[in-house]
Design a protein around this motif. Structure first.
Motif, PDB file in Angstrom:
ATOM      1  N   GLY B 124       0.799  -1.220   0.000  1.00 47.10           N
ATOM      2  CA  GLY B 124       0.000   0.000   0.000  1.00 47.10           C
ATOM      3  C   GLY B 124       0.832   1.271   0.000  1.00 47.10           C
ATOM      4  N   GLY B 125       2.076   1.175  -0.456  1.00 50.21           N
ATOM      5  CA  GLY B 125       2.955   2.352  -0.481  1.00 50.21           C
ATOM      6  C   GLY B 125       2.723   3.209  -1.715  1.00 50.21           C
ATOM      7  N   ASP B 126       3.341   4.381  -1.739  1.00 48.18           N
ATOM      8  CA  ASP B 126       3.209   5.231  -2.922  1.00 48.18           C
ATOM      9  C   ASP B 126       4.561   5.462  -3.589  1.00 48.18           C
ATOM     10  OD1 ASP B 126       4.416   6.976  -1.165  1.00 48.18           O
ATOM     11  OD2 ASP B 126       3.186   8.699  -1.734  1.00 48.18           O
ATOM     12  N   GLN B 127       5.508   4.552  -3.357  1.00 47.19           N
ATOM     13  CA  GLN B 127       6.777   4.667  -4.064  1.00 47.19           C
ATOM     14  C   GLN B 127       6.600   4.253  -5.520  1.00 47.19           C
ATOM     15  OE1 GLN B 127       6.319   2.683  -1.239  1.00 47.19           O
ATOM     16  NE2 GLN B 127       8.311   2.293  -0.318  1.00 47.19           N
ATOM     17  N   VAL B 128       7.639   4.511  -6.299  1.00 44.26           N
ATOM     18  CA  VAL B 128       7.672   4.012  -7.668  1.00 44.26           C
ATOM     19  C   VAL B 128       8.982   3.255  -7.867  1.00 44.26           C
ATOM     20  CG1 VAL B 128       6.313   5.958  -8.526  1.00 44.26           C
ATOM     21  CG2 VAL B 128       8.819   6.071  -8.623  1.00 44.26           C
ATOM     22  N   CYS B 129       9.004   2.428  -8.907  1.00 44.72           N
ATOM     23  CA  CYS B 129      10.235   1.744  -9.285  1.00 44.72           C
ATOM     24  C   CYS B 129      10.593   2.168 -10.706  1.00 44.72           C
ATOM     25  CB  CYS B 129      10.051   0.230  -9.217  1.00 44.72           C
ATOM     26  SG  CYS B 129      11.526  -0.680  -9.731  1.00 44.72           S
ATOM     27  N   VAL B 130      11.790   2.706 -10.866  1.00 45.78           N
ATOM     28  CA  VAL B 130      12.273   3.074 -12.198  1.00 45.78           C
ATOM     29  C   VAL B 130      13.155   1.950 -12.720  1.00 45.78           C
ATOM     30  CG1 VAL B 130      13.814   4.615 -13.464  1.00 45.78           C
ATOM     31  CG2 VAL B 130      12.160   5.559 -11.848  1.00 45.78           C
ATOM     32  N   CYS B 131      12.869   1.505 -13.919  1.00 46.78           N
ATOM     33  CA  CYS B 131      13.633   0.404 -14.509  1.00 46.78           C
ATOM     34  C   CYS B 131      14.297   0.877 -15.795  1.00 46.78           C
ATOM     35  CB  CYS B 131      12.694  -0.756 -14.809  1.00 46.78           C
ATOM     36  SG  CYS B 131      13.519  -2.144 -15.594  1.00 46.78           S
ATOM     37  N   PHE B 132      15.627   0.950 -15.783  1.00 46.04           N
ATOM     38  CA  PHE B 132      16.368   1.341 -16.982  1.00 46.04           C
ATOM     39  C   PHE B 132      16.694   0.119 -17.838  1.00 46.04           C
ATOM     40  CE2 PHE B 132      17.485   4.796 -14.011  1.00 46.04           C
ATOM     41  CZ  PHE B 132      17.275   5.902 -14.816  1.00 46.04           C
ATOM     42  N   PHE B 133      16.673   0.302 -19.140  1.00 45.55           N
ATOM     43  CA  PHE B 133      17.137  -0.731 -20.068  1.00 45.55           C
ATOM     44  C   PHE B 133      17.459  -0.045 -21.390  1.00 45.55           C
ATOM     45  CE2 PHE B 133      12.594  -0.427 -19.938  1.00 45.55           C
ATOM     46  CZ  PHE B 133      12.213  -0.309 -21.260  1.00 45.55           C
ATOM     47  N   GLY B 134      18.107  -0.775 -22.271  1.00 47.24           N
ATOM     48  CA  GLY B 134      18.496  -0.171 -23.539  1.00 47.24           C
ATOM     49  C   GLY B 134      17.583  -0.574 -24.678  1.00 47.24           C
ATOM     50  N   ASP B 135      17.855  -0.035 -25.856  1.00 45.88           N
ATOM     51  CA  ASP B 135      17.031  -0.367 -27.015  1.00 45.88           C
ATOM     52  C   ASP B 135      17.167  -1.837 -27.399  1.00 45.88           C
ATOM     53  OD1 ASP B 135      19.514   1.496 -27.726  1.00 45.88           O
ATOM     54  OD2 ASP B 135      19.467  -0.142 -29.171  1.00 45.88           O
ATOM     55  N   GLY B 136      18.285  -2.456 -27.006  1.00 48.13           N
ATOM     56  CA  GLY B 136      18.450  -3.880 -27.315  1.00 48.13           C
ATOM     57  C   GLY B 136      17.468  -4.751 -26.552  1.00 48.13           C
ATOM     58  N   ALA B 137      17.050  -4.301 -25.386  1.00 46.43           N
ATOM     59  CA  ALA B 137      16.204  -5.131 -24.510  1.00 46.43           C
ATOM     60  C   ALA B 137      14.780  -5.293 -25.036  1.00 46.43           C
ATOM     61  CB  ALA B 137      16.165  -4.524 -23.101  1.00 46.43           C
ATOM     62  N   VAL B 138      14.369  -4.396 -25.921  1.00 46.56           N
ATOM     63  CA  VAL B 138      12.952  -4.407 -26.314  1.00 46.56           C
ATOM     64  C   VAL B 138      12.579  -5.612 -27.171  1.00 46.56           C
ATOM     65  CG1 VAL B 138      12.898  -1.893 -26.181  1.00 46.56           C
ATOM     66  CG2 VAL B 138      13.156  -2.995 -28.409  1.00 46.56           C
TER      67      VAL B 138
END
Lengths: 328, 312
Positions: B124-138
């Motif tokens: 029930g938190g209001d944090q966020v998670c940012v996930c970095f990745f590159g164009d290769g990952a898509v």
């Protein structure tokens, strides 16, 4: 003591741990509304709700990854793979991530996650649905691997697995979900990494795990009728391996047969045999034999499948060979 | 933010230099040219938010505020390293700052970020998670599975594609049937935005909005930041697959120079202050190298430590 099926015992373990710890939750394909492909999670949605019993899309890699991420964020996920065969789609998350984080973060992030999956042969399920992969997981430092054979062990080991701070691969043999056994009524847990001498004997040690334990116990009965006293060691946890209990038994009986349902090449039996000969070579009076599945993909035809799967007779004959020097 | 970008640039230049001198081993992927992406997005976060990095994560972990000394010591494989010398360049972790690691598997972080989002919602938190990745990952299966799952469950995850136009040596157009990522992502029913990855203020402004949306339960979001790495894929890559002209075109749009001009134009900084910051950052980077050089290698018994949290 109450008599429960293996499946009921697993269900009790999940229920009790979820009641005891609000951070424990179950996630997987068909675990909630459908109540589990093998009905292990029956009634859990009704008791705990959709927040803690979570149905997923058919996305094994994301399911396992969701477990890893939730565990790194401090929760205790129990991830159900519908069968171990499908867990191969999640191997990157299990091997490259869950097994590695504690080490490569220098002890900052542990992954307290359990991956449960039905394993082993079924009844004419064919080559893609009749496999054992414990030796793949056992190969990986950072994972723990558990394969219970009895309802009491299933419950007690699952409770320990859920409480454990590390990733645990928990494999339930799908042909023994309905097998029955006594299960203590009181709260208990079976520690990981401790083998169990399921039957004491003096002439030969049968070392095995999972469903093969049941065949080993039956074979031991027949051997007793013939005057051969077999000791049955159920490994229960394959990693960490309780080699001390195995070696202690072999030092007593001087003979060993190691049994697995899995394929023989680079399998668990090969590893156990290697460790016995290192630790107890001078105590052996006969070569160590192994009983394994036949080294082929599982055939569909009933008669061929029967030939491919090891059973009581194979264990019995192997024990005769190491004790009397011949098969019947 | 200016200071952070300069720190990343100088730190990475030094890492490259130390790699050439063999003080740093293994794979070493530099973040030079991409500074605005990590700094712009991470500066919009709270300390209790989560960040999942890639193997090109030196810049990302510096942006969350981890100690440059401990990071350099990790690259040097020393006991005082941020992962105690057990991780290396691709596996920098800082649990105190919720930096969940550099991940060496392309696309491997996306399912994990989804799990972090699930944990945030579970509590029930209001944090966020940012996930970095590159164009290769898509083009990894994990990308598809994770985006679908995060969108299905409306999780507070911000997926950030650092599109530097090359997956190792393969240009995006040679790898993606639909290179327009916003078009692809629309198939998951997820909000998405495209931003100039060299424009710090544009990234920051977008991030403020996206983070607020995700905190309010309107996640997940997808951000594509078009950016460019000035160096090769790793220190072992001379980058012969692209032209000098192309690199020069991007260098003209250097994210640090652009922001510096904006600050000067707005009278928020003076040339003298810029020189001061530059000297100060050089001192920090030099100090990180000195610290790494003077730190011991891990003790032999560290080999067996941290395999299991239970201690076996």
């Amino acid at each position: 003591m109450p008599i429960l099926t293996y499946r009921e015992a697993l269900n009790q373990a999940l229920r009790e741990e979820m009641r005891a710890d609000p951070d424990v939750f179950l996630i997987g394909e068909e675990v909630a509304e459908y109540q589990g492909a093998y009905k292990v999670s029956e009634g859990l949605l009704a008791e705990f709700g959709a927040r803690r019993v979570i149905d997923t899309p058919i996305s094994e890699e994301a399911i396992a990854g969701a477990g890893v991420g939730a565990a790194m964020a401090g929760l205790k996920p129990v991830v159900e793979m519908m069968t171990v065969n499908f867990s191969l789609l999640a191997l990157d998350q299990i091997v490259n991530h869950a097994a590695k984080y504690y080490y490569m973060s220098g002890g900052q992030y542990n992954v307290p996650m359990v991956m449960r999956a039905p394993t082993g042969v079924g009844l004419q399920l064919g080559a893609q649905h009749s496999q054992n992969f414990e030796s793949w997981f056992v190969h990986v430092p950072g994972l723990k691997v558990v394969l219970p054979a009895t309802p009491a062990d299933a419950k007690g080991l699952l409770k320990s697995a859920i409480r454990d701070p590390d990733p645990v691969i928990f494999l339930e043999h799908e042909l023994i979900y309905l097998s029955k056994g006594e299960v203590p009524a009181e709260d208990y847990a079976v520690p990981l990494g401790v083998a169990d001498v399921k039957r004491e004997g003096a002439d030969v040690t049968i070392i095995t795990y999972s469903r093969m334990t049941l065949f080993a116990l039956k074979a031991a009965e027949r051997l007793a009728e013939r005057g051969i006293s077999a000791e049955v060691v159920d490994l229960r946890t394959l990693r960490p391996l309780d080699i001390d209990t195995v070696v202690e038994s072999v030092r007593k009986t001087h003979r060993a047969v190691v049994c697995e349902e899995d394929w023989p090449m680079c399998g668990m039996a090969a590893e156990v045999i290697a460790q016995i000969q290192t630790e107890a070579f001078d105590d052996l009076d006969a070569p160590i034999l192994r009983v394994s599945g036949v080294d082929v993909p599982m055939p569909y035809a009933k008669n061929l499948e029967k030939m491919a799967v090891p059973g009581e007779e194979d264990v019995y004959q192997a024990c005769l060979r190491v004790t009397e020097g011949h098969r019947d | 933010m200016y200071r952070k970008m300069v720190l990343i640039r100088r730190f990475e230049e030094m890492a490259g230099k130390q790699y050439m001198q063999a003080s740093i081993g293994g794979f070493c992927h530099l973040y030079i040219g991409q500074e605005a992406v990590a700094v712009g997005i991470i500066s919009a976060l709270r300390p209790d938010d989560y960040v999942m990095g890639t193997y090109r994560e030196h810049g990302q972990i510096l942006a969350v505020g981890s100690d440059p000394k401990a990071i350099m010591a990790e690259l040097f494989g020393r006991e005082t390293g941020i992962s105690r010398g057990k991780g290396g360049s691709m596996h920098l972790f800082d649990r105190e700052r919720n930096f969940m690691g550099g991940d060496g598997i392309v696309g491997g972080g996306l399912p994990i970020a989804t799990g972090v989002g699930l944990a945030i919602r579970y509590r029930g938190g209001d944090q966020v998670c940012v996930c970095f990745f590159g164009d290769g990952a898509v083009n990894e299966g994990a990308f598809h599975e994770a985006l679908n799952m995060a969108a299905l469950w409306k999780l507070p995850v911000i997926f950030v594609c650092e599109n530097n136009l090359y997956g190792m040596g393969t240009q995006v157009t040679r790898a993606s049937a639909v290179p327009d990522l916003n078009r692809r992502v629309s198939g998951y029913g997820m909000e998405s935005a495209h931003v100039d990855g060299m424009d710090l203020l544009a990234i920051r402004a977008l991030s403020d909005d996206v983070v607020a949306e995700c905190r309010a339960g309107r996640g997940p979001w997808f951000i594509e930041a078009k950016t460019y790495r000035y160096r090769g894929h790793s220190m072992a890559d001379p980058a012969t697959y692209r032209t000098k002209d192309e690199v020069e075109e991007w260098r003209v749009r250097d994210p640090i120079s652009i922001y510096e001009k904006q600050l000067l134009g707005a009278g928020l900084i003076t040339d003298e202050e810029i020189r001061g910051i530059s000297a100060e950052i050089d001192a920090v980077v030099d100090e990180s190298v000195k610290f790494a050089e003077e730190s011991p290698f891990p003790q032999a018994d560290a080999l067996y430590d941290h395999v299991y949290a239970s201690g076996e």
